[in-house]
Design a protein around this motif. Structure first.
Motif: not given
Length: 115
Positions: A1-3, A5, A22, A24-25, A95, A106-107
């Motif tokens: 699952q891609v994460q 931030v 940004c 993360g993965t 995002y 991301g969020k």
């Protein structure tokens, strides 16, 4: 699952600049592209810019040409969006995403352009 931030958003006056980041993965494996998308208040997701991770080749929407610049640091698994000459219409949650439609994102980080 891609994460993912995002960071770097905030309040800026028209004509000002911000740099979004940004991390993360999603920067490794078979994924070749990363994107920035945005969602303005009351509107749907809108593609802003993308970058080919191996080469750094950028693509961008017409409305940001000459104002925004996308870049990446593959060693740091980090994507950037340098935003200059900001206008009120750029107000949105930004995002990073692994697809152009923004379904894996991301969020987000809020950018508000206002005097």
């Amino acid at each position: 699952q891609v994460q993912l931030v995002e960071s770097g958003g905030g309040l800026v006056q028209p004509g000002g600049s911000l740099r979004l980041s940004c991390t993360g993965t999603g920067f490794t494996g078979s994924n070749q592209w990363m994107y920035w998308v945005r969602q303005a208040p009351g509107k749907g997701l809108e593609w802003v810019s993308g970058i080919h991770l191996p080469s750094g080749f950028p693509i961008e929407a017409n409305f940001v040409k000459g104002r925004f610049s996308i870049s990446r640091d593959n060693a740091k698994n980090t994507l950037y969006l340098q935003m200059n000459s900001l206008i009120s219409e750029d107000t949105a949650v930004y995002y990073c995403a692994t697809d152009q439609e923004g379904t894996a994102r991301g969020k987000g980080t809020l950018v508000t352009v206002s005097s």
